[in-house]
Write an enzyme that holds these catalytic residues in place. Structure first.
Site, mmCIF file in Angstrom:
data_model
loop_
_atom_site.group_PDB
_atom_site.id
_atom_site.type_symbol
_atom_site.label_atom_id
_atom_site.label_comp_id
_atom_site.label_asym_id
_atom_site.label_seq_id
_atom_site.Cartn_x
_atom_site.Cartn_y
_atom_site.Cartn_z
ATOM 1 N N ASP A 19 39.968 36.055 41.083
ATOM 2 C CA ASP A 19 40.092 36.220 42.754
ATOM 3 C C ASP A 19 39.788 34.722 43.329
ATOM 4 O O ASP A 19 39.291 34.630 44.546
ATOM 5 C CB ASP A 19 39.364 37.249 43.205
ATOM 6 C CG ASP A 19 39.697 37.539 44.793
ATOM 7 O OD1 ASP A 19 40.781 37.387 45.115
ATOM 8 O OD2 ASP A 19 38.832 37.940 45.637
ATOM 9 N N ASP A 54 38.503 27.200 54.108
ATOM 10 C CA ASP A 54 38.573 27.786 55.343
ATOM 11 C C ASP A 54 37.349 28.966 55.538
ATOM 12 O O ASP A 54 37.040 28.988 56.793
ATOM 13 C CB ASP A 54 39.931 28.483 55.576
ATOM 14 C CG ASP A 54 40.188 29.389 54.659
ATOM 15 O OD1 ASP A 54 40.012 29.068 53.463
ATOM 16 O OD2 ASP A 54 40.555 30.481 55.192
ATOM 17 N N GLY A 84 42.089 35.517 34.977
ATOM 18 C CA GLY A 84 40.686 35.205 35.296
ATOM 19 C C GLY A 84 39.609 35.839 34.420
ATOM 20 O O GLY A 84 38.491 35.447 34.335
ATOM 21 N N SER A 137 39.543 50.319 -3.009
ATOM 22 C CA SER A 137 40.366 49.411 -2.186
ATOM 23 C C SER A 137 40.761 49.935 -0.925
ATOM 24 O O SER A 137 42.140 50.214 -1.060
ATOM 25 C CB SER A 137 41.333 48.909 -3.165
ATOM 26 O OG SER A 137 42.045 49.676 -3.875
ATOM 27 N N GLY A 162 35.926 60.136 -5.669
ATOM 28 C CA GLY A 162 36.191 61.370 -6.314
ATOM 29 C C GLY A 162 37.359 62.092 -6.551
ATOM 30 O O GLY A 162 37.538 63.159 -6.983
ATOM 31 N N GLY A 211 42.482 55.203 -4.319
ATOM 32 C CA GLY A 211 42.173 56.448 -3.910
ATOM 33 C C GLY A 211 40.783 56.673 -3.454
ATOM 34 O O GLY A 211 39.941 55.826 -3.811
#
Length: 633
Positions: free
Chosen positions: A34, A168, A113, A541, A470, A467
């Site tokens: 702004d 202003d 911004g 993995s 387990g 995988g």
């Protein structure tokens, strides 16, 4: 376009010729939320008479509906095109606008911004010559002002306009203006911005935009448009050494072979000696070809096709450079990095890197520190989050030609792209190559992998089991190794738990540690395959990016992915180590399938459902595939 209307009516050809030869300035507007960036650009478009009647009518209507200026025109609506921007009164995306004056053409980027849109601001600034940094006269220099100023400096923009806006609203106070200028000058000196022009203004009222305002009689400097029209942008690219990345090898017939691309810097003429990098082969420029005929010279910014006197090997991504003023060639660098990804940066994760017209694989090997852009403090870190900026060591999978970013933004800048989503996650600026990149070279050997394979009687292969914990990976891998051993094959089983006792004993189970663990295993497996072995790698993995990177590094002909696809309910029922129970009770963090993701392979060579077949049957299937591939007989 009132500034040229008479000439258009009197001599359109002269007007078009004058317009074509105008110089162009690319600039951005930035600052805190702004501060009036969009209003400033909208007012410039309005004052330049570049708002058509239908646009003006729409502006008047929109100003009444969603404007923020009461009965007056809300010039920001000329730029804020997204619905969300209009609703919130902020800029979200980068908006580009084009306008022209009597003396110059302009491309302006209105950048967001908000801190969370820093990456959008970087995008807008990457091609800019000048930055207009707005400061709300009521608020002074804010955190986001410093952030954007630091980014401006980081991205190599040296010309800055400090636009003290909304004057202003403080009664055009000279004291307020000078106080803000003093505060900003102190910060600008710290980050190396030494060409700052402060201008008092009111974007909404039009003060000091195109004409000097009677409200600021104490200000004797240029108006904004005067400065934009007259600022001299050093054309360093024209005087820099010749660089042209090859975008396309142009071979329309057997008698013509040219190399097409845009000249990024310097000048090239027929007869110049050039070198193709990274190969290092030299030749002489024979012709500079364009659609309009051959040229006697071509300069930065021109797209051309160059033919060479010699038949040397040049491919897309190579860089043609002046033989006596070459760029560096390296595969490891120190670079400043702006992180744009929603997910944190992971060291050693493979990313796609676009540098010039070359696409390579990149890994951030070590983040050195991140920068607090508000205080310029450097803090040690292991990662970078969204919108954070840091200095990192980065490694490419092959040598690339480059110039330091401070010398050439085009040959020293790069982007990082996520391999799976194809989104841009980082923007980098190369500082320099790392010394080890120049001093470490691959040693040639006489006994190669083909000789080792011949001695062993079978070809090398990496069988990668992936995988859930387990799922049965290690059981199947162990059974497979027994079968291969019985067939006289030379094998080695790399098991996840076993590796953690030595090679990965310093690693935990965070995402970053898992990435590093698989990187190390991949390198070890590659060396074992080079020795001629059949390697069985059994690892959860969990991330597809690392498995795909392993396949690329090792080579698809030596890589076989086996997905042990066991449902998590079944794996959890087995739970041979009691890990799921600990994870569910909160004793074990970052456990795959519970509080850490598993990314299943979309197209493995073999998919095994252990609820349907036994480990012995699974091993039989893999042996059969190895025979089909010609790995074993």
């Amino acid at each position: 376009m009132a500034h040229a209307s008479n000439l258009i009516a009197d001599d359109i050809e002269q007007y078009l010729e004058r317009h074509a030869t105008k110089s162009m300035l690319r600039f951005i507007t930035c600052g805190s939320v702004d501060d009036g960036k969009s209003t400033l650009i909208g007012r410039l478009l309005y004052e330049s008479k570049l708002v058509f009647e239908d646009q003006l009518s729409a502006l008047e209507s929109d100003s009444k509906k969603v404007g923020t200026q009461g009965e007056g025109l809300d010039f920001a609506l000329l730029v804020d095109g997204l619905a969300a921007e209009r609703e919130q009164g902020i800029t979200i995306d980068v908006a580009y606008r084009y306008f022209t004056t009597e003396r110059r053409k302009f491309v302006v980027a209105d950048t967001p911004g908000h801190e969370q849109y820093t990456r959008n601001m970087v995008t807008g600034a990457s091609t800019a010559d000048l930055a207009v940094i707005l400061v709300d006269a009521r608020k002074g220099v804010l955190t986001q002002t410093r952030r954007h100023s630091y980014l401006v400096s980081l991205l190599g923009i040296r010309h800055v306009v400090l636009a003290v806006n909304k004057l202003d609203l403080v009664d055009y106070s000279q004291e307020v203006f000078e106080g803000i200028v003093g505060d900003y000058a102190a910060f600008a000196a710290e980050i190396g911005l030494d060409q700052v022009v402060p201008i008092p203004m009111s974007a909404y009222m039009g003060d000091n935009l195109t004409d000097h305002s009677p409200n600021t009689p104490w200000y004797q400097g240029p108006t904004l448009i005067e400065h934009l029209e007259t600022v001299e942008i050093e054309d360093a690219l024209q005087t820099a050494p010749f660089r042209m990345p090859v975008q396309w090898v142009n071979r329309p017939d057997l008698d013509f072979r040219g190399f097409s691309g845009q000249i990024l810097s310097g000048v090239v003429r027929p007869g110049d000696r050039v070198r193709a990098l990274p190969s290092g082969r030299e030749s002489t420029v024979e012709r500079i070809v364009t659609m309009d005929g051959d040229l006697d010279e071509a300069v930065a910014g021109r797209s051309v096709t160059i033919t060479l006197a010699d038949e040397i090997d040049v491919s897309r991504g190579d860089v043609l450079a002046r033989a006596d003023a070459l760029p560096c060639v390296a595969d490891q660098f120190e670079a400043q990095l702006v992180w744009m990804g929603e997910h944190d940066m992971l060291p050693e994760r493979p990313y796609v890197c676009q540098i010039g017209t070359m696409t390579v694989q990149a890994r951030i090997t070590r983040p050195k520190y991140k920068v607090n852009v508000n205080t310029l403090e450097q803090t040690a870190t292991n990662t970078l989050a969204l919108n954070e900026i840091g200095v990192c060591n980065i490694s490419f999978d092959r040598p690339v030609p480059f110039d330091p970013y401070v010398e050439n933004r085009d040959t020293g800048g790069f982007i990082l792209i996520d391999r799976l989503t194809n989104t841009t996650v980082g923007a980098g600026m190369i500082a320099h190559s790392l010394r080890r990149s120049d001093n470490i070279h691959w040693q040639a050997v006489d006994v190669d992998d083909e000789a080792r394979s011949l001695l062993k009687g079978h070809r090398p292969q990496i069988i990668w089991f992936t995988g859930l914990s387990g799922s049965g990976k290690s059981t199947i891998a162990n059974e497979l190794e027994r079968r291969l051993y019985a067939l006289g094959c030379h094998t080695y089983l790399l098991d996840g738990d076993n590796v953690r006792h030595g090679l990965g004993r310093d690693l935990g189970f965070t995402e970053a540690d898992r990435v590093e663990n698989i990187r190390r295993v991949t390198e070890v497996a590659r060396l074992m395959a080079d020795a001629g072995l059949i390697v069985l790698a059994s690892f959860i993995s969990p991330f597809r990016a690392e498995r795909d990177a392993a396949r690329e590094l090792i080579g698809p002909d030596r890589f076989c992915e086996v997905f042990v696809d066991t449902p998590i309910e079944v794996a959890e029922q087995r739970d041979p180590k009691g890990l799921y129970r600990k994870a569910r009770s909160g004793e074990l963090a970052n456990f795959t399938g519970v509080d850490s993701p598993y990314e299943a392979p979309p197209s493995p060579e073999i998919r095994i459902d252990t609820t349907d077949i036994s480990p012995e049957q699974a091993a039989d299937r893999i042996v059969e595939l190895l025979r089909q591939r010609g790995i074993i007989t």
